[in-house]
Design an enzyme around this catalytic site. Structure first.
Site, PDB file in Angstrom:
ATOM      1  N   HIS A  47       0.841  -1.173  -0.174  1.00 37.88           N
ATOM      2  CA  HIS A  47      -0.052  -0.035   0.107  1.00 37.88           C
ATOM      3  C   HIS A  47       0.786   1.222  -0.034  1.00 37.88           C
ATOM      4  CE1 HIS A  47       0.521  -0.120   4.637  1.00 37.88           C
ATOM      5  NE2 HIS A  47       0.166   0.967   4.331  1.00 37.88           N
TER       6      HIS A  47
ATOM      7  N   ASP B  49       0.223  -7.782   1.591  1.00 37.21           N
ATOM      8  CA  ASP B  49       0.623  -6.339   1.812  1.00 37.21           C
ATOM      9  C   ASP B  49       2.261  -6.030   1.575  1.00 37.21           C
ATOM     10  OD1 ASP B  49       0.087  -3.407   1.537  1.00 37.21           O
ATOM     11  OD2 ASP B  49      -0.091  -3.319   3.833  1.00 37.21           O
TER      12      ASP B  49
ATOM     13  N   SER C  58       4.499   2.620   7.776  1.00 35.36           N
ATOM     14  CA  SER C  58       4.262   1.467   7.221  1.00 35.36           C
ATOM     15  C   SER C  58       5.286   0.944   6.089  1.00 35.36           C
ATOM     16  CB  SER C  58       3.058   1.781   6.141  1.00 35.36           C
ATOM     17  OG  SER C  58       1.659   1.746   6.826  1.00 35.36           O
TER      18      SER C  58
END
Length: 437
Positions: free
Chosen positions: A98, A128, A201
């Site tokens: 992402h 992911d 992230s």
């Protein structure tokens, strides 16, 4: 309130008394479970962690920004996150899918001030994860260890570039293992209370020796999107399998077993008359599949797979999801109160896109059963076509390509073949259109 204050007071007093005793002499300090820097006279984990920090980078994704066009076609920053160098010689960086999704160009900022353009090697939506590559010399890399060795209560350190800040280190503990149920992905997360925020992230989760145990991917927030002390990381056990596949072929090839799984919970346990609330329920078994050949049946409760306890369907899906076709998985299950064992082979997915079972239709990664209110989706396989199209567990399928469907055979016939379809579903009382490419 008084009792809380009193308890706090006792805790403070204990610290005031204990710390001088612990550090009274250099010899005593050296025997402490917390590393001690005798030169500075402080307890610290810096020695192990500092080796990893130069390998934690900031990843910036550039693409077509939203809003009115100025006529400038140059890509602009659309998102940023963190990444970890795991192979310095080849310039291999792992981050989140992402973070790089929708990007046309990628840049990597190093702690020494250098910046490099990066090439996207591959992505895997189901976990992911994404892999980038840079051409550079003088890189550091993070040592990777097997996350299966972790225990709840171990110290954990999150490193990244949160909220527009420069490289930031936060500390917490491993709060739990095998977390899943956050979405339609392959989930077997490490949970930690180390502070993780937007921008973290793709950054590494490290142990107290500075070794990579996971990649930070998401948080669970009570509101406002801030940190509430519940963060999730993809464990290195899954990470290294996915990275290896992406480096080899640019994609992850997964097998299947033909077992359609649901999660065991308190209500389901009561319905089945069980005395446990953890496990994966086999909802159906595809005819001719390896699950059928292994002797598994509808209603079996999978409790262990590859000698790992099964929390829910996510545990089984994650184990199958990182097993190459041809792998044989050892499964422990319950059937009518008795324990059984089976050897479950992971097979190459069949070309056929739709399987009609006795009570379930499995089509392109989604499992559908006939409920009291219609055709209900109860499982969507992470990384599948329907997961990418945003079909969700709980959706009620009303029509396919404008034609109403009411039975399992109707749905199977409507979805047969590889052509595009439009599903009309009911979600939370609202109609939603799902386009399947």
């Amino acid at each position: 309130m008084r009792s809380i204050i009193r308890a706090g007071g006792l805790s403070v007093l204990a610290l005031v008394v204990a710390v001088p005793l612990l550090a009274a002499t250099p010899a005593a300090a050296q025997q402490s479970p917390v590393p001690f820097d005798a030169q500075r006279g402080v307890f610290t984990f810096a020695t192990g962690l500092e080796r990893a920090l130069p390998a934690v980078v900031q990843v910036t994704t550039l693409g077509q920004s939203e809003g009115p066009s100025s006529g400038d076609n140059e890509p602009r920053p659309i998102s940023s996150g963190s990444g970890a160098i795991i192979d310095a010689r080849e310039g291999i960086i792992v981050t989140n899918n992402h973070v790089v999704e929708g990007g046309r160009k990628f840049t990597v900022d190093m702690t020494d001030g250098r910046i490099f353009d990066a090439v996207l090697i591959g992505t895997d939506k189901a976990t992911d994860l994404a892999v980038l590559k840079i051409e550079a010399t003088g890189l550091s890399q993070i040592e990777v260890v097997n996350s299966d060795s972790l225990r709840t209560g171990d110290l954990a350190f999150a490193v990244g570039y949160p909220l527009g800040l420069d490289q930031t280190l936060t500390m917490g503990v491993i709060s739990g293992m095998g977390r899943s149920g956050m979405g339609d992905r392959i989930e077997d997360y490490i949970q930690t209370d180390a502070a993780v925020n937007s921008g973290n992230s793709g950054g590494p989760l490290l142990d107290s020796r500075g070794r990579l145990i996971g990649i930070n991917t998401s948080i669970l927030s009570g509101g406002g999107g801030g940190n509430d002390g519940i963060a999730f990381a993809v464990p290195s056990r899954i990470l290294m399998y996915v990275v290896g596949q992406l480096r080899e072929s640019g994609e992850v090839k997964r097998g299947t077993t033909g077992a359609i799984l649901g999660s065991l919970n308190a209500q389901r346990s009561r319905d089945l008359g069980l005395g446990i609330v953890r496990g994966a329920v086999i909802e159906d078994v595809a005819p001719g599949s390896s699950a059928e050949a292994a002797g598994l049946r509808r209603g079996d409760i999978v409790t262990r797979i590859q000698n790992r306890p099964v929390s829910n369907a996510g545990t089984v899906a994650a184990t199958i999801g990182i097993a190459a076709p041809g792998t044989v998985l050892e499964v422990v299950y319950l059937r009518e109160g008795r324990e059984g064992r089976a050897s479950l082979a992971v097979e190459t997915p069949a070309v056929r896109s739709v399987t009609l079972g006795a009570d379930v239709v499995m089509a392109r990664g989604a499992a559908v059963r006939l409920a009291s209110d219609g055709l209900q989706v109860f499982s969507v396989e992470g990384g599948s076509a329907l997961a990418a199209a945003d079909l969700q567990a709980g959706d009620l399928i009303r029509a396919v390509d404008g034609a109403p469907v009411s039975g399992l055979s109707d749905l199977a016939s409507a979805l047969e073949g590889d052509r595009s379809h439009t599903l009309s579903v009911l979600r939370g009382g609202e109609s939603v259109e799902i386009t399947l490419p």
